[in-house]
Design a protein around this motif. Structure first.
Motif, PDB file in Angstrom:
ATOM      1  N   UNK A 246      61.180  25.854  58.393  1.00 37.47           N
ATOM      2  CA  UNK A 246      61.580  26.424  57.109  1.00 37.47           C
ATOM      3  C   UNK A 246      60.411  26.310  56.125  1.00 37.47           C
ATOM      4  N   UNK A 247      60.381  27.196  55.154  1.00 42.50           N
ATOM      5  CA  UNK A 247      59.287  27.234  54.183  1.00 42.50           C
ATOM      6  C   UNK A 247      59.859  27.332  52.777  1.00 42.50           C
ATOM      7  N   UNK A 248      59.293  26.533  51.875  1.00 42.77           N
ATOM      8  CA  UNK A 248      59.557  26.699  50.440  1.00 42.77           C
ATOM      9  C   UNK A 248      58.252  27.167  49.810  1.00 42.77           C
ATOM     10  N   UNK A 249      58.299  28.313  49.172  1.00 39.16           N
ATOM     11  CA  UNK A 249      57.089  28.906  48.610  1.00 39.16           C
ATOM     12  C   UNK A 249      57.169  28.892  47.094  1.00 39.16           C
ATOM     13  N   UNK A 250      56.218  28.219  46.468  1.00 36.06           N
ATOM     14  CA  UNK A 250      56.130  28.176  45.013  1.00 36.06           C
ATOM     15  C   UNK A 250      54.767  28.738  44.631  1.00 36.06           C
ATOM     16  N   UNK A 251      54.800  29.966  44.111  1.00 33.49           N
ATOM     17  CA  UNK A 251      53.582  30.721  43.870  1.00 33.49           C
ATOM     18  C   UNK A 251      52.824  30.830  45.198  1.00 33.49           C
ATOM     19  N   UNK A 252      51.617  30.340  45.320  1.00 34.63           N
ATOM     20  CA  UNK A 252      50.891  30.444  46.583  1.00 34.63           C
ATOM     21  C   UNK A 252      50.860  29.125  47.340  1.00 34.63           C
ATOM     22  N   UNK A 253      51.575  28.125  46.854  1.00 41.09           N
ATOM     23  CA  UNK A 253      51.631  26.834  47.528  1.00 41.09           C
ATOM     24  C   UNK A 253      52.928  26.760  48.330  1.00 41.09           C
ATOM     25  N   UNK A 254      52.866  26.221  49.562  1.00 38.00           N
ATOM     26  CA  UNK A 254      54.062  26.172  50.408  1.00 38.00           C
ATOM     27  C   UNK A 254      54.336  24.762  50.888  1.00 38.00           C
ATOM     28  N   UNK A 255      55.631  24.463  51.051  1.00 30.83           N
ATOM     29  CA  UNK A 255      56.088  23.240  51.709  1.00 30.83           C
ATOM     30  C   UNK A 255      56.830  23.667  52.968  1.00 30.83           C
ATOM     31  N   UNK A 326      47.386  32.033  36.805  1.00 35.17           N
ATOM     32  CA  UNK A 326      46.456  31.192  36.036  1.00 35.17           C
ATOM     33  C   UNK A 326      45.800  31.982  34.893  1.00 35.17           C
ATOM     34  N   UNK A 327      46.211  33.258  34.757  1.00 39.03           N
ATOM     35  CA  UNK A 327      45.749  34.118  33.662  1.00 39.03           C
ATOM     36  C   UNK A 327      44.226  34.264  33.647  1.00 39.03           C
ATOM     37  N   UNK A 328      43.698  34.677  34.808  1.00 43.42           N
ATOM     38  CA  UNK A 328      42.277  34.962  34.950  1.00 43.42           C
ATOM     39  C   UNK A 328      42.096  36.387  35.452  1.00 43.42           C
ATOM     40  N   UNK A 329      40.958  37.008  35.104  1.00 41.66           N
ATOM     41  CA  UNK A 329      40.630  38.309  35.656  1.00 41.66           C
ATOM     42  C   UNK A 329      40.389  38.184  37.154  1.00 41.66           C
ATOM     43  N   UNK A 330      40.729  39.236  37.890  1.00 44.72           N
ATOM     44  CA  UNK A 330      40.591  39.203  39.345  1.00 44.72           C
ATOM     45  C   UNK A 330      39.136  39.470  39.732  1.00 44.72           C
ATOM     46  N   UNK A 331      38.462  38.499  40.361  1.00 42.02           N
ATOM     47  CA  UNK A 331      37.091  38.751  40.832  1.00 42.02           C
ATOM     48  C   UNK A 331      37.129  39.661  42.065  1.00 42.02           C
ATOM     49  N   UNK A 332      36.017  40.308  42.391  1.00 41.55           N
ATOM     50  CA  UNK A 332      35.965  41.080  43.640  1.00 41.55           C
ATOM     51  C   UNK A 332      36.232  40.174  44.844  1.00 41.55           C
ATOM     52  N   UNK A 333      36.993  40.680  45.805  1.00 39.57           N
ATOM     53  CA  UNK A 333      37.321  39.877  46.979  1.00 39.57           C
ATOM     54  C   UNK A 333      36.079  39.413  47.719  1.00 39.57           C
ATOM     55  N   UNK A 334      35.075  40.288  47.824  1.00 41.78           N
ATOM     56  CA  UNK A 334      33.849  39.909  48.526  1.00 41.78           C
ATOM     57  C   UNK A 334      33.173  38.717  47.865  1.00 41.78           C
ATOM     58  N   UNK A 366      40.817  27.474  45.924  1.00 40.11           N
ATOM     59  CA  UNK A 366      40.878  28.904  45.626  1.00 40.11           C
ATOM     60  C   UNK A 366      40.883  29.125  44.115  1.00 40.11           C
ATOM     61  N   UNK A 367      41.647  28.309  43.390  1.00 37.97           N
ATOM     62  CA  UNK A 367      41.718  28.441  41.930  1.00 37.97           C
ATOM     63  C   UNK A 367      40.362  28.167  41.290  1.00 37.97           C
ATOM     64  N   UNK A 368      39.667  27.154  41.799  1.00 39.23           N
ATOM     65  CA  UNK A 368      38.328  26.847  41.278  1.00 39.23           C
ATOM     66  C   UNK A 368      37.384  28.034  41.502  1.00 39.23           C
ATOM     67  N   UNK A 369      37.432  28.610  42.688  1.00 41.14           N
ATOM     68  CA  UNK A 369      36.570  29.747  43.001  1.00 41.14           C
ATOM     69  C   UNK A 369      36.869  30.936  42.099  1.00 41.14           C
ATOM     70  N   UNK A 370      38.137  31.190  41.876  1.00 47.35           N
ATOM     71  CA  UNK A 370      38.523  32.294  40.982  1.00 47.35           C
ATOM     72  C   UNK A 370      38.011  32.027  39.572  1.00 47.35           C
ATOM     73  N   UNK A 371      38.207  30.808  39.096  1.00 47.70           N
ATOM     74  CA  UNK A 371      37.794  30.455  37.738  1.00 47.70           C
ATOM     75  C   UNK A 371      36.293  30.600  37.555  1.00 47.70           C
ATOM     76  N   UNK A 372      35.531  30.218  38.576  1.00 52.41           N
ATOM     77  CA  UNK A 372      34.066  30.290  38.477  1.00 52.41           C
ATOM     78  C   UNK A 372      33.552  31.716  38.556  1.00 52.41           C
ATOM     79  N   UNK A 373      34.353  32.635  39.103  1.00 52.73           N
ATOM     80  CA  UNK A 373      33.861  33.994  39.346  1.00 52.73           C
ATOM     81  C   UNK A 373      34.662  35.080  38.645  1.00 52.73           C
ATOM     82  N   UNK A 374      35.610  34.697  37.798  1.00 52.73           N
ATOM     83  CA  UNK A 374      36.514  35.694  37.214  1.00 52.73           C
ATOM     84  C   UNK A 374      35.837  36.605  36.202  1.00 52.73           C
ATOM     85  N   UNK A 375      34.670  36.227  35.713  1.00 47.18           N
ATOM     86  CA  UNK A 375      33.968  37.084  34.729  1.00 47.18           C
ATOM     87  C   UNK A 375      33.059  38.098  35.388  1.00 47.18           C
ATOM     88  N   UNK A 376      32.926  38.049  36.737  1.00 49.59           N
ATOM     89  CA  UNK A 376      32.012  38.952  37.452  1.00 49.59           C
ATOM     90  C   UNK A 376      32.583  40.360  37.492  1.00 49.59           C
TER      91      UNK A 376
END
Length: 376
Positions: A246-255, A326-334, A366-376
């Motif tokens: 069984x899975x409990x999904x809260x946003x992108x974190x799962x138990x 987290x209210x950040x702009x979406x960086x390019x996936x690459x 993942x959140x750290x990576x998004x935060x560091x690159x969200x202005x790109x």
């Protein structure tokens, strides 16, 4: 009804020019599913390349126009006897299958039989007979699942299933999912849909002391698809059940919670929690699809799955959803992929959405990576 002749792979098919892609069609044929059939031929061929016996039996129990079954007969490369059974309850479909047989030349080792029968009757009359049982219905395979399991060889057989009721499997209709698959669905990641389908099949097969192990699965367009190999014995059935949970999904974190620990309120499932794809099989299927010049889409899906199959991970990280939270702009996936790779993490795109990825990184990474690159 006006017809035209088309070519899928190397197989000629007569199909109606006036199609609604619904049950109202006199004979059902969906051109969108050519990608599904390309991948199916490639996957079964990859399995067949290591098959050692002198006869290989395939059943397409819901044949429609015969596109899938005839492509198996025409395009599978096998030196022994290739025995293909195609069935449909619709007399118009049976006539169409016979017409399409006449459009093609088959190798001398191919045996073809066409059956005007309900799928469950055809499967029940062939108890433990087929090396491959392929269930590709209009909607859910649930009504045919039990018969499909019983018609498949109990060791080394392959049960293939397509489910097009993805709205049910993805959580739009909770009660329907519980009724059909004995599972509480969760929203947010299409991969959970195929995991519900596999879990349902594992429970169905366990009562016959048969274990099912996924070889290959994908989630494409409006459907999910899985190929599972049979393993005989009560021990194998119990081992397969150990991969349910069984899975409990809260946003992108799962138990997660193991099946044998019991259901708990707030969790979804049952889900299959193990690995969805055999890396070697996916790699071989990709090479086959590329060598045969199958559709670009099929080759692209298999290519992405080559990388995705390296991860033993349930679900994926949807970058757009995380950014929204987290209210950040979406960086390019690459950029995200390169950043995580540079930090030493394994990372791959997923085949079913351009907005998500698999990685051994934690959600915090993942959140750290998004935060560091969200202005790109």
């Amino acid at each position: 009804m006006t017809k035209k002749t088309i070519i899928e792979g190397t197989t000629n098919l007569n199909v109606s020019e006036e199609r609604t892609l619904s049950k109202k069609d006199p004979v059902f044929y969906n051109p969108i599913m050519e990608v599904n059939r390309d991948i199916s031929i490639s996957t079964i061929q990859a399995f067949l390349n290591n098959f050692k016996r002198d006869e290989f039996k395939v059943c397409d129990a819901l044949g429609g126009s015969g596109a899938r079954g005839l492509r198996y007969a025409k395009e599978l490369d096998f030196k022994g006897i290739l025995d293909i059974s195609i069935g449909d309850i619709n007399p118009n479909a049976v006539r169409a299958i016979h017409e399409n047989i006449k459009l093609n030349e088959f190798d001398d080792n191919v045996k073809l039989s066409v059956h005007h029968k309900d799928a469950n009757i055809l499967l029940s009359e062939n108890y433990r007979e087929f090396n491959v049982t392929d269930l590709d219905p209009f909607g859910s395979p649930a009504p045919y699942m039990d018969s499909g399991i019983r018609a498949t060889l109990t060791k080394g057989g392959i049960l293939c299933m397509t489910a097009t009721d993805t709205a049910v499997l993805c959580g739009a209709y909770h009660k329907s999912c519980i009724r059909r698959y004995n599972s509480v669905p969760i929203r947010g990641d299409k991969e959970y849909a195929v995991r519900i389908l596999i879990a349902s099949a594992i429970l169905n097969s366990a009562k016959y002391d048969i274990g099912l192990r996924p070889l290959f699965s994908h989630c494409t367009d409006h459907y999910v698809r899985t190929f599972m190999i049979t393993e005989r014995g009560a021990g194998k059935a119990e081992k397969a059940m150990e991969n349910l949970g069984y899975v409990k999904r809260q946003y992108e974190d799962i138990s997660t919670r193991n099946y044998f620990d019991g259901f708990e309120r707030g969790f979804g499932g049952l889900f299959y929690m193990g690995k969805l794809n055999d890396e070697d099989l996916v790699n071989d299927a990709h090479n086959i699809a590329k060598e045969r010049n199958y559709s670009n889409r099929a080759v692209e899906i298999l290519n992405t799955l080559k990388e995705e199959s390296k991860f033993d991970m349930v679900g994926s990280y949807n970058i757009h959803e995380i950014c929204s939270f987290i209210k950040k702009l979406v960086p390019p996936m690459d950029v995200i992929i390169q950043d995580l790779t540079d930090k030493g993490f394994k990372v791959s795109r997923v085949h079913y959405t351009p907005y998500a990825l698999k990685s051994d990184a934690k959600l915090a990474d993942i959140i750290v990576s998004i935060s560091e690159n969200s202005s790109i």
